[in-house]
Design an enzyme around this catalytic site. Structure first.
Site, PDB file in Angstrom:
ATOM      1  N   VAL A 112       0.842  -1.203   0.000  1.00 24.39           N
ATOM      2  CA  VAL A 112       0.000   0.000   0.000  1.00 24.39           C
ATOM      3  C   VAL A 112       0.873   1.248   0.000  1.00 24.39           C
ATOM      4  O   VAL A 112       1.893   1.298   0.688  1.00 24.39           O
ATOM      5  CB  VAL A 112      -0.911   0.031   1.257  1.00 24.39           C
ATOM      6  N   CYS A 113       0.462   2.262  -0.763  1.00 19.88           N
ATOM      7  CA  CYS A 113       1.060   3.590  -0.660  1.00 19.88           C
ATOM      8  C   CYS A 113      -0.069   4.596  -0.860  1.00 19.88           C
ATOM      9  O   CYS A 113      -1.238   4.262  -0.660  1.00 19.88           O
ATOM     10  CB  CYS A 113       2.197   3.793  -1.663  1.00 19.88           C
ATOM     11  N   ARG A 114       0.252   5.819  -1.270  1.00 19.10           N
ATOM     12  CA  ARG A 114      -0.797   6.825  -1.420  1.00 19.10           C
ATOM     13  C   ARG A 114      -1.732   6.486  -2.577  1.00 19.10           C
ATOM     14  O   ARG A 114      -2.949   6.485  -2.437  1.00 19.10           O
ATOM     15  CB  ARG A 114      -0.184   8.207  -1.628  1.00 19.10           C
TER      16      ARG A 114
END
Length: 201
Positions: free
Chosen positions: A72-74
């Protein structure tokens, strides 16, 4: 799961990940944003493994990761880079959360909130825009200063084409983005001692 691009990583949408969490069959969730971004908001049960740390210590981390991992990231760009890094190191069954934390929030899924901070992409826009603006204004009095803006534009173009961002990686090392303690020993300890569940580690 979203359709898989043969040249890209497998993805998982927010609704499917939420169903897995609710059913108690959560994969290991690795959030590769900066500690500051993670502190601001993150999926309950996620582990913060910043992208630069993951790249540098992938061999040590690999021994403590399960077969089923969601990155997960932005918005998905950094998670995709993390997927390439771990896939090259030999970890199978990697998935990227489609749309990142933005998609998770848009789905009104559970999220832990902390001290608000600007996300890394917003910081990059601020710094890049400020440099370009300053270069153009300076060029009125200092001939040739506009080339600084040209160099910045070229750098942003390369960042878009390669889906990487050198400026972002530099900004990620600032104290502002290192607000929470996040070192290899702490991360490995969490991964070793906590089984993946829908709860907070």
């Amino acid at each position: 799961m979203s359709p898989t691009d043969p040249t890209g990583p497998a993805t998982l949408d927010a609704a499917t990940l939420r169903q897995l969490l609710d059913a108690g069959h959560a994969p290991r969730i690795l959030d590769v944003r900066t500690p500051g971004e993670f502190e601001t908001s993150h999926i309950p049960g996620a582990y913060n493994v910043p992208l630069d740390l993951l790249r540098e210590h992938r061999a040590e981390l690999l021994a403590h990761l399960d077969d089923d991992v969601v990155l997960v990231c932005r918005s998905g760009a950094r998670a995709t880079q993390a997927e390439h890094t771990l896939a090259e190191a030999g970890l199978p069954n990697l998935k990227v959360l489609d749309g990142g934390i933005l998609a998770w929030q848009a789905a009104n899924a559970p999220i832990n909130h902390g001290k608000p901070r600007w996300d890394l992409e917003r910081q990059v826009r601020l710094v890049a825009g400020s440099i370009v603006l300053a270069a153009v204004l300076t060029s009125v009095a200092v001939p040739g200063a506009q080339w600084v803006a040209a160099v910045m534009g070229a750098g942003l173009t390369v960042a878009a084409l390669t889906n990487t961002c050198a400026m972002g990686m530099l900004l990620s090392k600032l104290p502002y983005n290192r607000g929470a303690s996040c070192d290899l020993d702490t991360i490995v300890g969490q991964l070793r001692d906590t089984a993946p569940t829908g709860g907070k580690p």
